[in-house]
Structures are given as C-alpha cells and as structure tokens.
Design an enzyme around this catalytic site. Sequence first.
Site, PDB file in Angstrom:
ATOM      1  N   ASP A  33      -5.371   2.865  -1.677  1.00 41.54           N
ATOM      2  CA  ASP A  33      -6.435   3.059  -0.687  1.00 41.54           C
ATOM      3  C   ASP A  33      -7.236   4.325  -0.993  1.00 41.54           C
ATOM      4  O   ASP A  33      -6.756   5.434  -0.780  1.00 41.54           O
ATOM      5  CB  ASP A  33      -5.819   3.154   0.710  1.00 41.54           C
ATOM      6  CG  ASP A  33      -5.206   1.833   1.146  1.00 41.54           C
ATOM      7  OD1 ASP A  33      -5.968   0.856   1.295  1.00 41.54           O
ATOM      8  OD2 ASP A  33      -3.972   1.776   1.328  1.00 41.54           O
ATOM      9  N   MET A  41      -9.622  -7.188   7.037  1.00 44.29           N
ATOM     10  CA  MET A  41      -8.882  -6.087   7.665  1.00 44.29           C
ATOM     11  C   MET A  41      -8.354  -6.543   9.022  1.00 44.29           C
ATOM     12  O   MET A  41      -9.100  -7.107   9.834  1.00 44.29           O
ATOM     13  CB  MET A  41      -9.791  -4.868   7.858  1.00 44.29           C
ATOM     14  CG  MET A  41     -10.253  -4.170   6.592  1.00 44.29           C
ATOM     15  SD  MET A  41      -8.940  -3.494   5.562  1.00 44.29           S
ATOM     16  CE  MET A  41      -8.077  -2.407   6.712  1.00 44.29           C
ATOM     17  N   SER A  97       0.846  -1.198   0.000  1.00 43.46           N
ATOM     18  CA  SER A  97       0.000   0.000   0.000  1.00 43.46           C
ATOM     19  C   SER A  97       0.877   1.241   0.000  1.00 43.46           C
ATOM     20  O   SER A  97       1.849   1.325   0.748  1.00 43.46           O
ATOM     21  CB  SER A  97      -0.881   0.010   1.252  1.00 43.46           C
ATOM     22  OG  SER A  97      -1.375   1.318   1.485  1.00 43.46           O
ATOM     23  N   ASP A 119      -4.836  -6.936   5.446  1.00 45.18           N
ATOM     24  CA  ASP A 119      -4.456  -5.521   5.320  1.00 45.18           C
ATOM     25  C   ASP A 119      -4.523  -4.873   6.694  1.00 45.18           C
ATOM     26  O   ASP A 119      -5.583  -4.849   7.317  1.00 45.18           O
ATOM     27  CB  ASP A 119      -5.437  -4.847   4.346  1.00 45.18           C
ATOM     28  CG  ASP A 119      -5.093  -3.386   4.069  1.00 45.18           C
ATOM     29  OD1 ASP A 119      -4.044  -2.910   4.532  1.00 45.18           O
ATOM     30  OD2 ASP A 119      -5.907  -2.732   3.376  1.00 45.18           O
ATOM     31  N   MET A 121     -10.160   6.682  -0.007  1.00 42.53           N
ATOM     32  CA  MET A 121     -10.939   7.020   1.200  1.00 42.53           C
ATOM     33  C   MET A 121     -11.734   8.298   0.970  1.00 42.53           C
ATOM     34  O   MET A 121     -11.230   9.236   0.337  1.00 42.53           O
ATOM     35  CB  MET A 121     -10.008   7.228   2.392  1.00 42.53           C
ATOM     36  CG  MET A 121      -9.097   6.054   2.673  1.00 42.53           C
ATOM     37  SD  MET A 121      -8.158   6.349   4.175  1.00 42.53           S
ATOM     38  CE  MET A 121      -7.064   4.926   4.168  1.00 42.53           C
ATOM     39  N   MET A 164     -12.488   2.464   0.418  1.00 46.24           N
ATOM     40  CA  MET A 164     -13.041   2.707   1.757  1.00 46.24           C
ATOM     41  C   MET A 164     -13.963   3.914   1.639  1.00 46.24           C
ATOM     42  O   MET A 164     -13.655   5.013   2.103  1.00 46.24           O
ATOM     43  CB  MET A 164     -11.898   2.925   2.756  1.00 46.24           C
ATOM     44  CG  MET A 164     -11.205   1.614   3.137  1.00 46.24           C
ATOM     45  SD  MET A 164      -9.584   1.869   3.862  1.00 46.24           S
ATOM     46  CE  MET A 164      -8.648   2.069   2.354  1.00 46.24           C
ATOM     47  N   HIS A 177      -8.531  -0.521  -3.137  1.00 46.42           N
ATOM     48  CA  HIS A 177      -9.262  -0.770  -1.889  1.00 46.42           C
ATOM     49  C   HIS A 177     -10.146   0.439  -1.614  1.00 46.42           C
ATOM     50  O   HIS A 177      -9.655   1.489  -1.184  1.00 46.42           O
ATOM     51  CB  HIS A 177      -8.257  -0.998  -0.751  1.00 46.42           C
ATOM     52  CG  HIS A 177      -8.885  -1.260   0.581  1.00 46.42           C
ATOM     53  ND1 HIS A 177      -8.158  -1.291   1.749  1.00 46.42           N
ATOM     54  CD2 HIS A 177     -10.178  -1.504   0.940  1.00 46.42           C
ATOM     55  CE1 HIS A 177      -8.969  -1.544   2.761  1.00 46.42           C
ATOM     56  NE2 HIS A 177     -10.201  -1.671   2.303  1.00 46.42           N
ATOM     57  N   HIS A 190      -1.321  -1.616  -4.081  1.00 42.25           N
ATOM     58  CA  HIS A 190      -2.596  -1.487  -3.367  1.00 42.25           C
ATOM     59  C   HIS A 190      -2.864   0.003  -3.142  1.00 42.25           C
ATOM     60  O   HIS A 190      -2.070   0.690  -2.506  1.00 42.25           O
ATOM     61  CB  HIS A 190      -2.471  -2.232  -2.030  1.00 42.25           C
ATOM     62  CG  HIS A 190      -3.656  -2.203  -1.137  1.00 42.25           C
ATOM     63  ND1 HIS A 190      -4.661  -3.155  -1.193  1.00 42.25           N
ATOM     64  CD2 HIS A 190      -4.001  -1.364  -0.133  1.00 42.25           C
ATOM     65  CE1 HIS A 190      -5.568  -2.903  -0.262  1.00 42.25           C
ATOM     66  NE2 HIS A 190      -5.192  -1.812   0.397  1.00 42.25           N
TER      67      HIS A 190
HETATM   68  C1  DX5 Z   1      -5.670   1.178   6.093  1.00 49.94           C
HETATM   69  C2  DX5 Z   1      -5.387   0.786   4.673  1.00 49.94           C
HETATM   70  C3  DX5 Z   1      -4.140   0.009   4.537  1.00 49.94           C
HETATM   71  C4  DX5 Z   1      -2.923   0.727   5.040  1.00 49.94           C
HETATM   72  C5  DX5 Z   1      -2.063  -0.298   5.659  1.00 49.94           C
HETATM   73  O1  DX5 Z   1      -7.005   1.440   6.289  1.00 49.94           O
HETATM   74  O2  DX5 Z   1      -6.431   0.013   4.121  1.00 49.94           O
HETATM   75  O3  DX5 Z   1      -3.956  -0.463   3.208  1.00 49.94           O
HETATM   76  O4  DX5 Z   1      -2.171   1.400   4.074  1.00 49.94           O
HETATM   77  O5  DX5 Z   1      -0.991   0.319   6.268  1.00 49.94           O
HETATM   78  P1  DX5 Z   1      -0.087  -0.465   7.312  1.00 49.94           P
HETATM   79  O6  DX5 Z   1       0.532  -1.617   6.578  1.00 49.94           O
HETATM   80  O7  DX5 Z   1       0.883   0.550   7.768  1.00 49.94           O
HETATM   81  O8  DX5 Z   1      -0.992  -0.941   8.413  1.00 49.94           O
HETATM   82 ZN    ZN Z   2      -5.962  -1.002   2.197  1.00 50.20          ZN
END
Ligand code: DX5
Ligand code: ZN
Length: 219
Positions: free
Chosen positions: A36, A138, A11, A176, A38, A69, A67, A34
């Site tokens: 993210d 998660m 990520s 993740d 949001m 969110m 991903h 990956h």
């Molecule tokens: C958090 C994200 C992850 C995040 C993971 O909500 O979905 O993908 O980047 O980061 P680490 O590996 O630092 O927990």
């Molecule tokens: Zn993620």
Amino acid sequence: MAVVEMAITPSVLNADLGRLAAEIARIPSADAVHLDVMDNHFVPNLTFGLPTVASLRGSVSLPMDIHLMIEDADRWAPAYAEAGCESVTFHAEACAAPVRLARGLRASGARACLALKPATPVEPYADLLGEFDQLLIMTVEPGFGGQPFLDVCLPKIARARALARAAGLEIAIQVDGGVGEETIGRCAEAGANVFVAGSAVFRDPDPDAMVRRLRALVA
Ligand code: DX5
Ligand code: ZN
C-alpha cells in the site's frame, strides 16, 4: 490473467514496516504481496514509495501487487511497472487518463488494475473494463488497516462481476478492507476472486497459517 482464479494477496500495512522483507518472508503461501503506497494527499496516511518498492523487488520472490493511494497516478504509476512489479493498481479518483495509463502499464509488462473507493460507482467504467486485468473494490475508506468491513460495498462487487460477464471479460475482482475469516465468504459469493487481508493476516501469530485458512474458506 486469462482465467479467473482465486488468490490471497496479504497487505503488509499492519506488519512491521521497518522489517518489510522479513515480514513478507512470513507469508510464503500467499499468491502475491499487496503493498500500500500512500502519499498523505489522496489518503491521510503516508507509507513508502518507489525507492522502497524497488529495493524490495530485489529480495522478494512473491509477485508484487502495488496499491497506489496517491494523487496524480498518471505521473507516478508507470515507474512501478518499470521496476518489475507484477500488478499496479491506481485509483479511478486519482487518474486523468485511465485508458492511457492502463495501456502504458501493460506495455511495461505489468497487470493494469483500477481501484474504486466505496462511494465510486463501477458503471461509469463499464466500457473500460477490457483495458484492465483487475478491478479493486475497496470495502473500507482507503488509508488505514484494521477498519471494519463495509457490507454496503457488496452489491457493487456483484454488479462489477455481472458487467464483466456481460462483456465476456475474465477480469479479476479484488476486495480490500476488513477482509478476514468473517467476511471473505461474502466477498466470494458476491463475485470477488482476489482477496487482500492485512490485519487479519499479520495480527495472527502465524500469518502463513491464516493465509491458508482464508484460502480454504473460498476454495
Ligand atoms: C487500506 C489498504 C489495505 C489495508 C487493509 O487503505 O488499502 O490494503 O492494508 O487492511 P485490513 O485488511 O486490516 O483492512
Ligand atoms: Zn490496499
């Protein structure tokens, strides 16, 4: 994915978000990147959306693992598949019609993937697993990188793998949140085969070397 194979999908959430293409170029050994997305509603954080992802699609050669969110995945997820992203993950908690959405994503050529927050059980989705290419479990509350790994989520990984096996499905199980050298082995033992690592990779001075170390730990 016909056969369950191991994959490292870093990520970039904790990378330099103003230099995304350059940051992604630092992890050539990764199996996918990956990303993210949001929306500040489903999670209390805001990153980037479709215009940024579509732009990156033009310059990034790694497969893109999105991903989402975000709320109302039914409305927003299909465009990421149409933009050419190889995997599109939406949250069970943010989708009204997961089967319809998964079929739409697959029809657009993407892998359809379902994500579960730590408190969301996998059992209600047991009969739907065949609609998905990947299940994302998660291991932190979604929203931020750098949080500590939640061991309480490990039994759910094992139950998900058992449910998939019982149904004769080769579904990928991705983890993740808090995944790094200390925790990746426990995830693999529980039944995960696709590993997101954010801060573990991008806080390392040599992110690609960390990708290779993580891969060696679960090979
Ligand atoms: C958090 C994200 C992850 C995040 C993971 O909500 O979905 O993908 O980047 O980061 P680490 O590996 O630092 O927990
Ligand atoms: Zn993620």
